[in-house]
Design an enzyme around this catalytic site. Sequence first.
Site, PDB file in Angstrom:
ATOM      1  N   ARG A  61       0.850  -1.188   0.000  1.00 24.31           N
ATOM      2  CA  ARG A  61       0.000   0.000   0.000  1.00 24.31           C
ATOM      3  C   ARG A  61       0.890   1.243   0.000  1.00 24.31           C
ATOM      4  O   ARG A  61       1.883   1.302   0.743  1.00 24.31           O
ATOM      5  CB  ARG A  61      -0.910   0.046   1.238  1.00 24.31           C
ATOM      6  CG  ARG A  61      -2.037  -0.982   1.235  1.00 24.31           C
ATOM      7  CD  ARG A  61      -3.128  -0.668   0.204  1.00 24.31           C
ATOM      8  NE  ARG A  61      -4.206  -1.629   0.223  1.00 24.31           N
ATOM      9  CZ  ARG A  61      -4.300  -2.693  -0.587  1.00 24.31           C
ATOM     10  NH1 ARG A  61      -3.371  -2.932  -1.491  1.00 24.31           N
ATOM     11  NH2 ARG A  61      -5.350  -3.497  -0.521  1.00 24.31           N
TER      12      ARG A  61
ATOM     13  N   GLU B 114      -2.751   7.392  -4.881  1.00 25.57           N
ATOM     14  CA  GLU B 114      -3.040   6.847  -6.213  1.00 25.57           C
ATOM     15  C   GLU B 114      -4.521   7.000  -6.567  1.00 25.57           C
ATOM     16  O   GLU B 114      -5.354   7.011  -5.659  1.00 25.57           O
ATOM     17  CB  GLU B 114      -2.622   5.362  -6.278  1.00 25.57           C
ATOM     18  CG  GLU B 114      -3.422   4.439  -5.368  1.00 25.57           C
ATOM     19  CD  GLU B 114      -2.914   2.998  -5.389  1.00 25.57           C
ATOM     20  OE1 GLU B 114      -1.699   2.761  -5.223  1.00 25.57           O
ATOM     21  OE2 GLU B 114      -3.763   2.099  -5.583  1.00 25.57           O
TER      22      GLU B 114
ATOM     23  N   HIS C 153      -0.991  -0.361  -9.822  1.00 22.04           N
ATOM     24  CA  HIS C 153      -1.668  -1.242  -8.858  1.00 22.04           C
ATOM     25  C   HIS C 153      -2.219  -2.493  -9.555  1.00 22.04           C
ATOM     26  O   HIS C 153      -3.443  -2.713  -9.593  1.00 22.04           O
ATOM     27  CB  HIS C 153      -2.781  -0.486  -8.122  1.00 22.04           C
ATOM     28  CG  HIS C 153      -3.127  -1.125  -6.802  1.00 22.04           C
ATOM     29  ND1 HIS C 153      -3.497  -0.410  -5.692  1.00 22.04           N
ATOM     30  CD2 HIS C 153      -3.154  -2.422  -6.411  1.00 22.04           C
ATOM     31  CE1 HIS C 153      -3.741  -1.238  -4.691  1.00 22.04           C
ATOM     32  NE2 HIS C 153      -3.537  -2.473  -5.110  1.00 22.04           N
TER      33      HIS C 153
HETATM   34  P1  NDP Z   1      -1.012 -11.699   5.466  1.00 18.82           P
HETATM   35  O1  NDP Z   1      -1.920 -11.241   6.536  1.00 18.82           O
HETATM   36  O2  NDP Z   1      -0.963 -13.142   5.106  1.00 18.82           O
HETATM   37  O3  NDP Z   1       0.491 -11.264   5.802  1.00 18.82           O
HETATM   38  C1  NDP Z   1       0.800 -10.027   6.316  1.00 18.82           C
HETATM   39  C2  NDP Z   1       2.183 -10.061   6.941  1.00 18.82           C
HETATM   40  O4  NDP Z   1       2.498  -8.749   7.389  1.00 18.82           O
HETATM   41  C3  NDP Z   1       2.309 -10.993   8.125  1.00 18.82           C
HETATM   42  O5  NDP Z   1       3.466 -11.766   7.950  1.00 18.82           O
HETATM   43  C4  NDP Z   1       2.447 -10.083   9.339  1.00 18.82           C
HETATM   44  O6  NDP Z   1       3.364 -10.661  10.246  1.00 18.82           O
HETATM   45  C5  NDP Z   1       3.006  -8.796   8.729  1.00 18.82           C
HETATM   46  N1  NDP Z   1       2.559  -7.614   9.461  1.00 18.82           N
HETATM   47  C6  NDP Z   1       1.290  -7.272   9.773  1.00 18.82           C
HETATM   48  N2  NDP Z   1       1.269  -6.128  10.486  1.00 18.82           N
HETATM   49  C7  NDP Z   1       2.557  -5.756  10.622  1.00 18.82           C
HETATM   50  C8  NDP Z   1       3.189  -4.655  11.287  1.00 18.82           C
HETATM   51  N3  NDP Z   1       2.472  -3.719  11.939  1.00 18.82           N
HETATM   52  N4  NDP Z   1       4.531  -4.573  11.235  1.00 18.82           N
HETATM   53  C9  NDP Z   1       5.253  -5.509  10.578  1.00 18.82           C
HETATM   54  N5  NDP Z   1       4.714  -6.572   9.940  1.00 18.82           N
HETATM   55  C10 NDP Z   1       3.375  -6.691   9.972  1.00 18.82           C
HETATM   56  O7  NDP Z   1      -1.386 -10.814   4.196  1.00 18.82           O
HETATM   57  P2  NDP Z   1      -1.206 -11.161   2.631  1.00 18.82           P
HETATM   58  O8  NDP Z   1       0.172 -11.652   2.410  1.00 18.82           O
HETATM   59  O9  NDP Z   1      -2.343 -11.972   2.165  1.00 18.82           O
HETATM   60  O10 NDP Z   1      -1.374  -9.677   2.008  1.00 18.82           O
HETATM   61  C11 NDP Z   1      -0.525  -8.630   2.398  1.00 18.82           C
HETATM   62  C12 NDP Z   1      -0.980  -7.313   1.824  1.00 18.82           C
HETATM   63  O11 NDP Z   1      -0.625  -7.227   0.459  1.00 18.82           O
HETATM   64  C13 NDP Z   1      -2.487  -7.035   1.815  1.00 18.82           C
HETATM   65  O12 NDP Z   1      -2.970  -6.629   3.072  1.00 18.82           O
HETATM   66  C14 NDP Z   1      -2.604  -5.955   0.762  1.00 18.82           C
HETATM   67  O13 NDP Z   1      -2.519  -4.675   1.333  1.00 18.82           O
HETATM   68  C15 NDP Z   1      -1.379  -6.179  -0.129  1.00 18.82           C
HETATM   69  N6  NDP Z   1      -1.788  -6.592  -1.473  1.00 18.82           N
HETATM   70  C16 NDP Z   1      -1.466  -5.806  -2.548  1.00 18.82           C
HETATM   71  C17 NDP Z   1      -1.872  -6.169  -3.823  1.00 18.82           C
HETATM   72  C18 NDP Z   1      -1.556  -5.331  -5.013  1.00 18.82           C
HETATM   73  O14 NDP Z   1      -2.316  -5.351  -5.965  1.00 18.82           O
HETATM   74  N7  NDP Z   1      -0.455  -4.616  -5.044  1.00 18.82           N
HETATM   75  C19 NDP Z   1      -2.669  -7.375  -4.069  1.00 18.82           C
HETATM   76  C20 NDP Z   1      -2.904  -8.157  -2.877  1.00 18.82           C
HETATM   77  C21 NDP Z   1      -2.480  -7.757  -1.635  1.00 18.82           C
HETATM   78  P3  NDP Z   1       3.249 -10.416  11.819  1.00 18.82           P
HETATM   79  O15 NDP Z   1       1.825 -10.712  12.188  1.00 18.82           O
HETATM   80  O16 NDP Z   1       4.244 -11.379  12.380  1.00 18.82           O
HETATM   81  O17 NDP Z   1       3.628  -8.996  12.037  1.00 18.82           O
END
Ligand code: NDP
Length: 309
Positions: free
Chosen positions: A228, A257, A275
């Site tokens: 994001r 965006e 995106h």
């Molecule tokens: P998941 O929930 O599976 O993974 C998210 C990861 O981020 C976890 O490993 C978590 O680890 C970590 N995380 C969460 N909060 C924090 C924090 N505050 N600080 C550090 N690490 C953090 O999500 P997905 O992999 O399914 O998706 C990730 C993101 O990708 C989506 O939320 C979306 O915003 C983005 N996305 C973008 C797309 C695009 O078109 N460009 C398409 C699809 C998704 P932990 O809990 O250990 O912190």
Amino acid sequence: MKKILLAGQVPQDCIEMLENKFELFKLYEAANRDAFLLEHGDKIDGVTGGRIDAELISQLPNLKVIANYGVGYDNVDVGAASTRGIRVSNTPNRLNAAVAELTVGLMVSLAREIPSNHAYVKSGRWASEGQTPLTAQLAGARVGILGLGRIGKAIAVRLTAFDMEVSYHGRTHQKDQPYHYFDDLTDMAKNVDWLVVIAPGGEGTHKIITREVLQALGANGSFVNIARGNMVDQDALIDLLSNGGLRGAALDVFDGEPEVPEALRMLDNVILSPHKGSATRQTRAQMSSQVVENLVAYFEKGELLDPVI
Ligand code: NDP
């Protein structure tokens, strides 16, 4: 028949699948949003598409379920939904490969300068001006992933196959993972050549990529954001990219965006993408089905297949 509000547009195949099961109300086609919601708001059972904020939720007094089209749900006010006992689903997993594939593609494009070399050959300059400069390679380089979740893991597997040394940062040390864990983001940035952002957006990660993190990545570092745009101090990013503070950036998402600052668009050391992370025909069709499957499961069995809350 249950009544579903489309708060924003979703793909046509999703609309067609929804139409077979539900009665649809298209808010994005309404000439007057408030009048439309006054007339239909109290009938709505479920909502999908677009931005679903506290104000919209408050205009839907009988809303029971929000089926978000996308895995990232920072467009949904989950707190407001939770207060009312409204359930929320998203579309995890089916998009992992598409997003990981684009991430790798952007990284190869940036390292090997594919777009500028393509333009060079197309323009006929190769024959008249000779070869272009040498480029960098991914093999042997160190990459740090912010967010080793579902998509982060799909990226890590692919970059490992490219012979990159993978490490990650998140709030949790995932001991079952083969990659090196950094408990501090700036520390990780200092110790890698590439920083890839794929954690969720929202309050917990707003501007998590500070100037300090980018400076730690440094003049030989490349920055990749596929998560994001508002997770990054975009002004600092542009500043460092313009002044040799970073080698380059590959960006699929932007703060504000679809507006992209001219100062960013004019740089030569960036690869920019509008995106497109999950935007393949195959994945979007899967996501359309997933939205419908969640709504059907909720209304038929009272259960979501992919619950957020
Ligand atoms: P998941 O929930 O599976 O993974 C998210 C990861 O981020 C976890 O490993 C978590 O680890 C970590 N995380 C969460 N909060 C924090 C924090 N505050 N600080 C550090 N690490 C953090 O999500 P997905 O992999 O399914 O998706 C990730 C993101 O990708 C989506 O939320 C979306 O915003 C983005 N996305 C973008 C797309 C695009 O078109 N460009 C398409 C699809 C998704 P932990 O809990 O250990 O912190």
